[in-house]
Design a protein around this motif. Structure first.
Motif, PDB file in Angstrom:
ATOM      1  N   GLY A  36     116.499  -2.605 114.432  1.00 30.69           N
ATOM      2  CA  GLY A  36     115.968  -1.604 115.342  1.00 30.69           C
ATOM      3  C   GLY A  36     115.998  -2.064 116.789  1.00 30.69           C
ATOM      4  N   GLU A  37     115.501  -1.199 117.643  1.00 26.19           N
ATOM      5  CA  GLU A  37     115.498  -1.458 119.078  1.00 26.19           C
ATOM      6  C   GLU A  37     114.173  -2.082 119.502  1.00 26.19           C
ATOM      7  N   PRO A  38     114.220  -3.040 120.451  1.00 30.81           N
ATOM      8  CA  PRO A  38     112.970  -3.636 120.950  1.00 30.81           C
ATOM      9  C   PRO A  38     112.145  -2.621 121.725  1.00 30.81           C
ATOM     10  N   LYS A  39     110.835  -2.838 121.742  1.00 31.26           N
ATOM     11  CA  LYS A  39     109.918  -1.920 122.415  1.00 31.26           C
ATOM     12  C   LYS A  39     109.171  -2.568 123.581  1.00 31.26           C
ATOM     13  N   THR A  40     109.245  -3.887 123.694  1.00 32.55           N
ATOM     14  CA  THR A  40     108.534  -4.601 124.758  1.00 32.55           C
ATOM     15  C   THR A  40     109.513  -4.985 125.859  1.00 32.55           C
ATOM     16  N   GLU A  41     109.102  -4.777 127.091  1.00 31.58           N
ATOM     17  CA  GLU A  41     109.969  -5.045 128.238  1.00 31.58           C
ATOM     18  C   GLU A  41     110.466  -6.486 128.222  1.00 31.58           C
ATOM     19  N   GLY A  42     111.752  -6.657 128.489  1.00 31.75           N
ATOM     20  CA  GLY A  42     112.362  -7.986 128.575  1.00 31.75           C
ATOM     21  C   GLY A  42     113.096  -8.399 127.324  1.00 31.75           C
ATOM     22  N   PHE A  43     112.732  -7.839 126.172  1.00 34.34           N
ATOM     23  CA  PHE A  43     113.394  -8.191 124.921  1.00 34.34           C
ATOM     24  C   PHE A  43     114.750  -7.492 124.822  1.00 34.34           C
ATOM     25  N   THR A  44     115.751  -8.211 124.335  1.00 42.04           N
ATOM     26  CA  THR A  44     117.059  -7.620 124.046  1.00 42.04           C
ATOM     27  C   THR A  44     117.256  -7.427 122.546  1.00 42.04           C
ATOM     28  N   ALA A  45     116.379  -8.005 121.746  1.00 46.06           N
ATOM     29  CA  ALA A  45     116.348  -7.813 120.299  1.00 46.06           C
ATOM     30  C   ALA A  45     114.901  -7.975 119.858  1.00 46.06           C
ATOM     31  N   ILE A  46     114.550  -7.451 118.680  1.00 47.93           N
ATOM     32  CA  ILE A  46     113.165  -7.558 118.214  1.00 47.93           C
ATOM     33  C   ILE A  46     112.815  -9.019 117.962  1.00 47.93           C
ATOM     34  N   ARG A  47     113.761  -9.775 117.419  1.00 45.07           N
ATOM     35  CA  ARG A  47     113.594 -11.229 117.284  1.00 45.07           C
ATOM     36  C   ARG A  47     114.722 -11.908 118.047  1.00 45.07           C
ATOM     37  N   GLN A  48     114.364 -12.838 118.915  1.00 42.24           N
ATOM     38  CA  GLN A  48     115.369 -13.597 119.650  1.00 42.24           C
ATOM     39  C   GLN A  48     114.928 -15.037 119.804  1.00 42.24           C
ATOM     40  N   ALA A  49     115.896 -15.885 120.091  1.00 39.76           N
ATOM     41  CA  ALA A  49     115.634 -17.321 120.168  1.00 39.76           C
ATOM     42  C   ALA A  49     114.564 -17.622 121.203  1.00 39.76           C
ATOM     43  N   GLY A  50     113.599 -18.468 120.826  1.00 40.18           N
ATOM     44  CA  GLY A  50     112.591 -18.915 121.777  1.00 40.18           C
ATOM     45  C   GLY A  50     113.208 -19.837 122.815  1.00 40.18           C
ATOM     46  N   GLU A  51     112.759 -19.698 124.056  1.00 39.21           N
ATOM     47  CA  GLU A  51     113.295 -20.508 125.147  1.00 39.21           C
ATOM     48  C   GLU A  51     112.187 -21.311 125.819  1.00 39.21           C
ATOM     49  N   SER A  52     112.595 -22.431 126.393  1.00 41.08           N
ATOM     50  CA  SER A  52     111.671 -23.294 127.129  1.00 41.08           C
ATOM     51  C   SER A  52     112.370 -23.824 128.367  1.00 41.08           C
ATOM     52  N   ILE A  53     111.588 -24.456 129.232  1.00 42.28           N
ATOM     53  CA  ILE A  53     112.139 -25.151 130.404  1.00 42.28           C
ATOM     54  C   ILE A  53     111.524 -26.535 130.450  1.00 42.28           C
ATOM     55  N   SER A  54     112.369 -27.554 130.444  1.00 41.84           N
ATOM     56  CA  SER A  54     111.882 -28.915 130.669  1.00 41.84           C
ATOM     57  C   SER A  54     111.782 -29.159 132.168  1.00 41.84           C
ATOM     58  N   VAL A  55     110.598 -29.586 132.597  1.00 37.21           N
ATOM     59  CA  VAL A  55     110.372 -29.949 134.002  1.00 37.21           C
ATOM     60  C   VAL A  55     110.313 -31.467 134.076  1.00 37.21           C
ATOM     61  N   MET A  56     111.285 -32.057 134.766  1.00 35.88           N
ATOM     62  CA  MET A  56     111.395 -33.517 134.850  1.00 35.88           C
ATOM     63  C   MET A  56     111.089 -33.976 136.266  1.00 35.88           C
ATOM     64  N   LEU A  57     110.088 -34.820 136.392  1.00 35.82           N
ATOM     65  CA  LEU A  57     109.705 -35.383 137.684  1.00 35.82           C
ATOM     66  C   LEU A  57     110.296 -36.783 137.793  1.00 35.82           C
ATOM     67  N   ILE A  58     111.144 -36.983 138.780  1.00 35.27           N
ATOM     68  CA  ILE A  58     111.761 -38.293 139.000  1.00 35.27           C
ATOM     69  C   ILE A  58     110.847 -39.104 139.914  1.00 35.27           C
ATOM     70  N   LEU A  59     110.373 -40.232 139.424  1.00 40.40           N
ATOM     71  CA  LEU A  59     109.472 -41.086 140.192  1.00 40.40           C
ATOM     72  C   LEU A  59     110.256 -42.115 140.978  1.00 40.40           C
ATOM     73  N   GLU A  60     109.626 -42.656 142.015  1.00 41.20           N
ATOM     74  CA  GLU A  60     110.359 -43.529 142.939  1.00 41.20           C
ATOM     75  C   GLU A  60     110.854 -44.817 142.290  1.00 41.20           C
ATOM     76  N   ASP A  61     110.283 -45.224 141.155  1.00 37.94           N
ATOM     77  CA  ASP A  61     110.766 -46.425 140.475  1.00 37.94           C
ATOM     78  C   ASP A  61     111.827 -46.093 139.432  1.00 37.94           C
ATOM     79  N   GLY A  62     112.269 -44.822 139.384  1.00 34.14           N
ATOM     80  CA  GLY A  62     113.322 -44.414 138.455  1.00 34.14           C
ATOM     81  C   GLY A  62     112.822 -43.842 137.148  1.00 34.14           C
ATOM     82  N   GLN A  63     111.537 -43.967 136.866  1.00 41.47           N
ATOM     83  CA  GLN A  63     111.008 -43.372 135.644  1.00 41.47           C
ATOM     84  C   GLN A  63     111.063 -41.843 135.734  1.00 41.47           C
ATOM     85  N   VAL A  64     111.153 -41.198 134.565  1.00 41.73           N
ATOM     86  CA  VAL A  64     111.183 -39.739 134.490  1.00 41.73           C
ATOM     87  C   VAL A  64     110.000 -39.256 133.662  1.00 41.73           C
TER      88      VAL A  64
END
Length: 413
Positions: A36-64
Protein backbone atom coordinates in the motif's frame (compact mmCIF):
# COMPACT_ATOMS: atom_id res chain seq x y z
CA UNK A 1 41.28 18.87 24.71
CA UNK A 2 40.20 20.81 21.62
CA UNK A 3 37.82 19.65 18.87
CA UNK A 4 39.50 20.35 15.53
CA UNK A 5 36.90 18.94 13.13
CA UNK A 6 33.48 17.33 12.83
CA UNK A 7 32.78 14.65 10.22
CA UNK A 8 29.43 13.01 9.42
CA UNK A 9 28.68 9.70 7.74
CA UNK A 10 25.38 8.13 6.75
CA UNK A 11 24.50 4.85 8.42
CA UNK A 12 21.83 2.19 8.70
CA UNK A 13 20.06 1.18 11.90
CA UNK A 14 19.29 -2.24 13.36
CA UNK A 15 15.66 -2.22 12.19
CA UNK A 16 13.24 -0.18 10.07
CA UNK A 17 11.14 2.96 9.87
CA UNK A 18 7.46 1.95 9.81
CA UNK A 19 4.57 4.21 8.89
CA UNK A 20 2.36 3.69 11.94
CA UNK A 21 -0.56 5.59 10.45
CA UNK A 22 -0.69 3.36 7.37
CA UNK A 23 -0.36 0.21 9.49
CA UNK A 24 -3.19 1.29 11.79
CA UNK A 25 -5.30 1.94 8.68
CA UNK A 26 -4.97 -1.72 7.78
CA UNK A 27 -1.89 -2.13 5.59
CA UNK A 28 -1.27 -5.83 4.96
CA UNK A 29 1.96 -7.81 5.07
CA UNK A 30 3.72 -9.48 2.15
CA UNK A 31 6.61 -11.18 3.90
CA UNK A 32 8.64 -8.39 5.49
CA UNK A 33 7.00 -5.72 3.31
CA UNK A 34 3.79 -3.79 3.81
CA UNK A 35 1.46 -3.39 0.83
CA UNK A 36 0.00 0.00 0.00
CA UNK A 37 0.80 3.68 -0.02
CA UNK A 38 2.42 5.48 2.95
CA UNK A 39 0.27 7.90 4.92
CA UNK A 40 2.87 9.80 6.98
CA UNK A 41 4.78 12.70 5.48
CA UNK A 42 8.33 11.84 4.40
CA UNK A 43 7.80 8.10 3.92
CA UNK A 44 8.30 6.64 0.43
CA UNK A 45 7.12 3.19 1.55
CA UNK A 46 5.18 1.93 4.58
CA UNK A 47 8.33 0.10 5.72
CA UNK A 48 11.75 1.43 4.77
CA UNK A 49 15.31 1.00 5.92
CA UNK A 50 16.15 2.79 9.16
CA UNK A 51 18.80 5.48 8.78
CA UNK A 52 21.31 7.05 11.14
CA UNK A 53 24.09 9.63 11.09
CA UNK A 54 27.43 9.06 12.77
CA UNK A 55 28.81 12.30 14.20
CA UNK A 56 32.59 12.06 14.57
CA UNK A 57 34.50 14.67 16.54
CA UNK A 58 38.19 14.82 15.66
CA UNK A 59 40.24 15.78 18.71
CA UNK A 60 43.53 17.64 18.57
CA UNK A 61 45.53 14.54 19.58
CA UNK A 62 44.03 12.55 16.67
CA UNK A 63 41.47 10.61 18.68
CA UNK A 64 37.96 10.32 17.22
CA UNK A 65 34.88 10.55 19.46
CA UNK A 66 31.57 9.57 17.95
CA UNK A 67 27.88 9.12 18.57
CA UNK A 68 24.98 8.10 16.35
CA UNK A 69 21.88 10.13 15.59
CA UNK A 70 18.91 7.76 15.42
CA UNK A 71 15.13 7.86 15.76
CA UNK A 72 12.46 5.38 16.75
CA UNK A 73 10.75 2.85 14.50
CA UNK A 74 7.49 4.82 14.36
CA UNK A 75 9.02 8.17 13.45
CA UNK A 76 6.64 11.00 12.64
CA UNK A 77 3.87 9.42 14.77
CA UNK A 78 2.34 10.42 18.08
CA UNK A 79 3.71 13.96 18.04
CA UNK A 80 7.28 12.85 17.39
CA UNK A 81 9.69 14.70 15.13
CA UNK A 82 9.50 13.88 11.40
CA UNK A 83 11.13 10.95 9.62
CA UNK A 84 14.89 11.06 10.15
CA UNK A 85 16.68 10.72 6.80
CA UNK A 86 20.44 11.22 6.64
CA UNK A 87 20.41 13.28 3.44
CA UNK A 88 18.05 15.81 5.05
CA UNK A 89 19.90 16.25 8.32
CA UNK A 90 23.63 15.93 7.56
CA UNK A 91 23.54 19.49 6.14
CA UNK A 92 21.94 20.74 9.39
CA UNK A 93 24.77 19.23 11.44
CA UNK A 94 27.47 20.50 9.12
CA UNK A 95 26.06 24.01 8.70
CA UNK A 96 24.57 24.79 12.10
CA UNK A 97 26.38 22.62 14.65
CA UNK A 98 29.88 22.09 13.31
CA UNK A 99 30.87 25.79 13.57
CA UNK A 100 29.82 25.78 17.24
CA UNK A 101 31.95 22.75 18.12
CA UNK A 102 35.11 23.06 16.05
CA UNK A 103 37.80 24.88 17.99
CA UNK A 104 36.09 24.30 21.30
CA UNK A 105 37.83 22.94 24.41
CA UNK A 106 35.95 19.91 25.71
CA UNK A 107 36.60 19.09 29.37
CA UNK A 108 33.18 18.30 30.87
CA UNK A 109 29.95 16.79 29.61
CA UNK A 110 26.91 18.11 31.44
CA UNK A 111 26.98 21.82 30.59
CA UNK A 112 27.96 21.30 26.95
CA UNK A 113 25.32 18.59 26.45
CA UNK A 114 22.61 20.83 27.92
CA UNK A 115 23.70 23.68 25.66
CA UNK A 116 23.33 21.62 22.48
CA UNK A 117 20.19 19.85 23.68
CA UNK A 118 18.50 23.26 24.01
CA UNK A 119 20.09 24.83 20.92
CA UNK A 120 17.64 26.47 18.54
CA UNK A 121 18.15 26.95 14.81
CA UNK A 122 15.77 29.38 13.10
CA UNK A 123 13.69 29.47 16.25
CA UNK A 124 13.28 25.69 16.54
CA UNK A 125 15.02 23.04 18.62
CA UNK A 126 17.04 20.46 16.74
CA UNK A 127 15.45 17.14 15.75
CA UNK A 128 15.51 14.75 18.73
CA UNK A 129 17.73 12.35 16.76
CA UNK A 130 20.37 15.05 16.23
CA UNK A 131 20.32 16.02 19.91
CA UNK A 132 20.64 12.34 20.76
CA UNK A 133 23.70 11.76 18.56
CA UNK A 134 25.51 15.04 19.21
CA UNK A 135 25.37 14.58 22.98
CA UNK A 136 26.63 11.01 22.62
CA UNK A 137 29.65 12.29 20.71
CA UNK A 138 30.27 14.96 23.35
CA UNK A 139 30.21 12.33 26.12
CA UNK A 140 32.68 10.18 24.18
CA UNK A 141 34.93 13.21 23.60
CA UNK A 142 35.06 13.95 27.34
CA UNK A 143 35.80 10.29 28.09
CA UNK A 144 38.65 10.24 25.55
CA UNK A 145 40.01 13.51 26.94
CA UNK A 146 40.05 12.08 30.46
CA UNK A 147 41.10 8.61 29.24
CA UNK A 148 38.27 6.86 31.11
CA UNK A 149 35.03 5.12 30.13
CA UNK A 150 31.90 7.09 29.41
CA UNK A 151 30.27 5.52 32.47
CA UNK A 152 33.01 7.01 34.64
CA UNK A 153 32.38 10.47 33.20
CA UNK A 154 28.65 10.20 33.99
CA UNK A 155 29.41 8.86 37.47
CA UNK A 156 31.81 11.71 38.22
CA UNK A 157 29.49 14.47 37.01
CA UNK A 158 26.09 13.14 38.13
CA UNK A 159 26.25 10.19 40.51
CA UNK A 160 29.59 9.94 42.33
CA UNK A 161 28.40 7.49 45.01
CA UNK A 162 27.33 4.80 42.52
CA UNK A 163 29.17 1.49 42.26
CA UNK A 164 29.75 0.54 38.63
CA UNK A 165 28.43 -3.01 38.35
CA UNK A 166 26.39 -5.25 36.06
CA UNK A 167 22.70 -4.54 35.77
CA UNK A 168 20.02 -6.81 34.27
CA UNK A 169 19.69 -6.95 30.47
CA UNK A 170 16.18 -6.98 28.98
CA UNK A 171 15.84 -8.86 25.68
CA UNK A 172 13.09 -8.28 23.09
CA UNK A 173 11.59 -10.91 20.81
CA UNK A 174 9.48 -9.09 18.28
CA UNK A 175 6.69 -11.27 16.88
CA UNK A 176 8.92 -14.38 16.89
CA UNK A 177 8.19 -14.80 20.58
CA UNK A 178 8.76 -18.56 20.78
CA UNK A 179 12.03 -19.16 18.93
CA UNK A 180 13.48 -15.93 20.27
CA UNK A 181 12.53 -16.87 23.83
CA UNK A 182 14.60 -20.02 23.36
CA UNK A 183 17.57 -17.85 22.34
CA UNK A 184 17.11 -15.80 25.50
CA UNK A 185 17.08 -18.88 27.70
CA UNK A 186 20.24 -20.21 26.04
CA UNK A 187 21.96 -16.85 26.65
CA UNK A 188 20.72 -16.69 30.24
CA UNK A 189 19.01 -13.34 29.70
CA UNK A 190 18.10 -11.59 32.95
CA UNK A 191 14.76 -10.22 31.74
CA UNK A 192 12.65 -11.59 28.87
CA UNK A 193 10.90 -11.70 26.37
CA UNK A 194 9.06 -8.38 25.68
CA UNK A 195 6.71 -10.39 23.47
CA UNK A 196 4.99 -7.72 21.34
CA UNK A 197 1.41 -8.50 22.40
CA UNK A 198 -0.15 -5.66 20.41
CA UNK A 199 -3.43 -7.20 19.21
CA UNK A 200 -6.32 -8.42 21.37
CA UNK A 201 -7.91 -10.99 19.08
CA UNK A 202 -4.77 -12.54 17.61
CA UNK A 203 -2.27 -12.27 20.47
CA UNK A 204 -3.78 -11.43 23.88
CA UNK A 205 -7.07 -13.26 23.45
CA UNK A 206 -10.52 -11.76 23.95
CA UNK A 207 -10.38 -12.73 27.64
CA UNK A 208 -6.58 -12.68 27.88
CA UNK A 209 -6.36 -16.43 27.40
CA UNK A 210 -3.67 -16.39 24.70
CA UNK A 211 -1.24 -14.34 26.76
CA UNK A 212 -1.90 -16.55 29.78
CA UNK A 213 -1.11 -19.65 27.69
CA UNK A 214 2.11 -18.01 26.50
CA UNK A 215 3.19 -17.15 30.06
CA UNK A 216 2.59 -20.77 31.08
CA UNK A 217 4.58 -21.97 28.06
CA UNK A 218 7.43 -19.58 28.89
CA UNK A 219 7.48 -20.69 32.53
CA UNK A 220 7.70 -24.34 31.53
CA UNK A 221 10.29 -23.61 28.84
CA UNK A 222 12.63 -21.90 31.32
CA UNK A 223 12.25 -24.76 33.78
CA UNK A 224 12.95 -27.35 31.09
CA UNK A 225 15.95 -25.78 29.37
CA UNK A 226 17.72 -23.58 31.91
CA UNK A 227 21.38 -24.53 32.19
CA UNK A 228 21.95 -23.10 35.67
CA UNK A 229 19.84 -24.31 38.57
CA UNK A 230 19.53 -20.80 40.05
CA UNK A 231 18.57 -19.15 36.73
CA UNK A 232 15.43 -17.15 37.53
CA UNK A 233 14.66 -14.55 34.87
CA UNK A 234 12.06 -11.82 35.23
CA UNK A 235 9.19 -12.08 32.74
CA UNK A 236 8.64 -8.61 31.26
CA UNK A 237 5.85 -8.49 28.68
CA UNK A 238 4.73 -5.44 26.69
CA UNK A 239 1.02 -5.58 25.91
CA UNK A 240 0.56 -2.20 24.16
CA UNK A 241 -2.65 -1.35 26.02
CA UNK A 242 -4.44 -4.56 25.01
CA UNK A 243 -5.35 -5.63 28.56
CA UNK A 244 -7.28 -2.39 29.00
CA UNK A 245 -8.89 -2.91 25.59
CA UNK A 246 -9.97 -6.46 26.46
CA UNK A 247 -11.29 -5.53 29.92
CA UNK A 248 -12.82 -2.12 29.08
CA UNK A 249 -10.18 -0.34 31.17
CA UNK A 250 -11.93 -1.60 34.31
CA UNK A 251 -9.34 -1.37 37.08
CA UNK A 252 -10.72 -4.28 39.12
CA UNK A 253 -11.12 -6.55 36.08
CA UNK A 254 -7.57 -5.79 34.97
CA UNK A 255 -6.26 -6.48 38.47
CA UNK A 256 -8.14 -9.80 38.58
CA UNK A 257 -6.58 -10.81 35.26
CA UNK A 258 -3.09 -9.76 36.37
CA UNK A 259 -3.53 -11.96 39.45
CA UNK A 260 -4.15 -14.89 37.08
CA UNK A 261 -0.98 -14.03 35.14
CA UNK A 262 0.98 -13.84 38.39
CA UNK A 263 -0.04 -17.43 39.18
CA UNK A 264 0.76 -18.54 35.63
CA UNK A 265 4.27 -17.08 35.84
CA UNK A 266 5.23 -18.51 39.23
CA UNK A 267 7.91 -19.00 40.45
CA UNK A 268 9.10 -16.17 38.19
CA UNK A 269 8.52 -12.45 38.75
CA UNK A 270 6.18 -10.83 36.21
CA UNK A 271 6.22 -7.31 34.80
CA UNK A 272 3.56 -5.96 32.44
CA UNK A 273 4.39 -2.92 30.30
CA UNK A 274 1.65 -0.65 28.99
CA UNK A 275 -1.38 -2.52 30.40
CA UNK A 276 -3.76 0.12 29.03
CA UNK A 277 -3.74 3.14 26.72
CA UNK A 278 -6.54 5.54 27.59
CA UNK A 279 -5.67 8.20 25.06
CA UNK A 280 -4.13 11.12 26.93
CA UNK A 281 -1.21 11.89 29.23
CA UNK A 282 -3.21 12.79 32.34
CA UNK A 283 -5.74 9.99 31.95
CA UNK A 284 -2.96 7.47 31.35
CA UNK A 285 -1.12 8.59 34.48
CA UNK A 286 -4.28 8.26 36.54
CA UNK A 287 -5.11 4.82 35.13
CA UNK A 288 -1.59 3.53 35.82
CA UNK A 289 -1.59 5.09 39.30
CA UNK A 290 -4.93 3.53 40.21
CA UNK A 291 -4.07 0.07 38.88
CA UNK A 292 -0.75 0.08 40.72
CA UNK A 293 -2.51 1.11 43.94
CA UNK A 294 -5.02 -1.72 43.59
CA UNK A 295 -2.32 -4.32 42.89
CA UNK A 296 -0.32 -3.15 45.90
CA UNK A 297 -3.40 -3.11 48.14
CA UNK A 298 -4.40 -6.63 47.13
CA UNK A 299 -0.86 -8.00 47.33
CA UNK A 300 -0.77 -8.94 43.64
CA UNK A 301 2.94 -9.23 42.87
CA UNK A 302 2.93 -7.96 39.29
CA UNK A 303 4.99 -4.89 38.48
CA UNK A 304 3.53 -2.34 36.07
CA UNK A 305 5.76 -0.53 33.60
CA UNK A 306 4.79 2.87 32.17
CA UNK A 307 5.31 3.39 28.45
CA UNK A 308 2.43 5.02 26.56
CA UNK A 309 2.16 8.79 27.04
CA UNK A 310 5.46 8.87 28.94
CA UNK A 311 7.91 10.10 26.31
CA UNK A 312 9.90 13.08 27.64
CA UNK A 313 11.89 13.96 30.75
CA UNK A 314 8.91 15.97 31.99
CA UNK A 315 6.58 13.00 31.40
CA UNK A 316 8.92 10.67 33.30
CA UNK A 317 8.91 13.02 36.30
CA UNK A 318 5.11 13.37 36.13
CA UNK A 319 4.52 9.62 36.12
CA UNK A 320 7.18 9.00 38.78
CA UNK A 321 5.82 11.67 41.12
CA UNK A 322 2.38 10.08 40.96
CA UNK A 323 3.67 6.49 41.25
CA UNK A 324 1.97 5.70 37.96
CA UNK A 325 3.57 2.28 37.69
CA UNK A 326 6.33 0.44 39.51
CA UNK A 327 8.82 1.13 36.70
CA UNK A 328 9.15 3.60 33.83
CA UNK A 329 10.71 2.99 30.45
CA UNK A 330 13.07 5.82 29.53
CA UNK A 331 12.72 5.91 25.73
CA UNK A 332 16.14 7.28 24.94
CA UNK A 333 15.80 8.70 21.38
CA UNK A 334 12.51 10.45 22.23
CA UNK A 335 14.18 12.33 25.09
CA UNK A 336 16.68 14.00 22.73
CA UNK A 337 20.00 14.71 24.46
CA UNK A 338 21.32 11.82 26.53
CA UNK A 339 21.64 14.29 29.43
CA UNK A 340 17.84 13.94 29.70
CA UNK A 341 18.11 10.16 29.91
CA UNK A 342 20.59 10.54 32.76
CA UNK A 343 18.35 13.00 34.59
CA UNK A 344 15.30 10.77 34.10
CA UNK A 345 16.91 7.69 35.65
CA UNK A 346 18.37 9.60 38.57
CA UNK A 347 15.01 11.28 39.26
CA UNK A 348 13.20 7.93 39.32
CA UNK A 349 15.82 6.54 41.69
CA UNK A 350 15.35 9.56 43.95
CA UNK A 351 11.57 9.16 44.25
CA UNK A 352 11.64 5.37 44.55
CA UNK A 353 10.26 4.34 41.16
CA UNK A 354 12.17 1.90 38.97
CA UNK A 355 13.57 3.12 35.66
CA UNK A 356 14.98 1.21 32.76
CA UNK A 357 16.92 2.32 29.73
CA UNK A 358 14.68 1.44 26.83
CA UNK A 359 14.66 3.01 23.41
CA UNK A 360 14.00 1.32 20.10
CA UNK A 361 15.01 -1.62 17.95
CA UNK A 362 15.74 1.04 15.30
CA UNK A 363 19.00 2.29 16.87
CA UNK A 364 22.63 1.43 16.19
CA UNK A 365 25.38 -0.47 17.96
CA UNK A 366 26.96 2.85 18.92
CA UNK A 367 23.89 4.41 20.54
CA UNK A 368 23.29 1.09 22.33
CA UNK A 369 26.84 1.04 23.75
CA UNK A 370 26.54 4.60 25.01
CA UNK A 371 23.14 3.92 26.59
CA UNK A 372 24.72 0.93 28.33
CA UNK A 373 27.37 3.20 29.88
CA UNK A 374 24.63 5.52 31.12
CA UNK A 375 22.56 2.66 32.55
CA UNK A 376 25.53 1.38 34.57
CA UNK A 377 26.52 4.83 35.79
CA UNK A 378 22.98 5.76 36.88
CA UNK A 379 22.01 2.47 38.51
CA UNK A 380 19.10 1.74 36.16
CA UNK A 381 16.94 -1.27 37.04
CA UNK A 382 17.65 -2.82 33.65
CA UNK A 383 18.80 -1.92 30.16
CA UNK A 384 17.34 -2.95 26.82
CA UNK A 385 19.29 -5.26 24.51
CA UNK A 386 19.29 -3.24 21.29
CA UNK A 387 19.23 -2.66 18.36
CA UNK A 388 17.27 -5.10 16.23
CA UNK A 389 14.86 -7.92 17.00
CA UNK A 390 17.18 -10.88 16.54
CA UNK A 391 18.09 -11.21 20.25
CA UNK A 392 21.66 -12.47 19.78
CA UNK A 393 23.10 -9.30 18.27
CA UNK A 394 21.54 -6.81 20.69
CA UNK A 395 22.35 -8.97 23.70
CA UNK A 396 25.96 -9.35 22.56
CA UNK A 397 26.41 -5.60 22.10
CA UNK A 398 25.05 -4.67 25.54
CA UNK A 399 26.55 -7.59 27.45
CA UNK A 400 30.03 -7.12 26.03
CA UNK A 401 30.06 -3.34 26.47
CA UNK A 402 28.90 -3.73 30.06
CA UNK A 403 31.67 -6.19 30.85
CA UNK A 404 34.32 -4.03 29.14
CA UNK A 405 33.31 -0.94 31.10
CA UNK A 406 33.28 -2.74 34.43
CA UNK A 407 36.64 -4.38 33.76
CA UNK A 408 38.31 -1.12 32.71
CA UNK A 409 36.82 0.94 35.54
CA UNK A 410 37.78 -1.80 37.99
CA UNK A 411 41.38 -1.71 36.81
CA UNK A 412 41.59 1.96 37.79
CA UNK A 413 40.21 1.43 41.28
Amino acid sequence: MKIVDLVCSEGKTGFYFDDQKAIKMGAKHDGLFYIGEPKTEGFTAIRQAGESISVMLILEDGQVAHGDCAAVQYSGAGGRDPLFLAKDFIPVIENDIKPLLVGREIESFKSVAEEFDHLQVNGKRLHTAIRYGITQAILDAVAKTKKVTMAEVVKEEYNPEIELKRIPIFTQSGDDRYLNADKMIVKGADVLPHGLFNNVEEKLGLKGELLKEYVEWLRDRVKQYKTEEDYSPIFHIDVYGTIGEAFDNDTKAMADYLAELEEAAKPYQLRIEGPMDVGSRTAQMEAMRDLRAMLDERGINVELVADEWCNTLEDVKYFADNKAGHMIQVKTPDLGGINNTIEAILYCNEVGVGAYIGGTCNETNRSAEICCNIAIACGAKQTLAKPGMGVDEGYMIINNEMNRVIALAGRRK
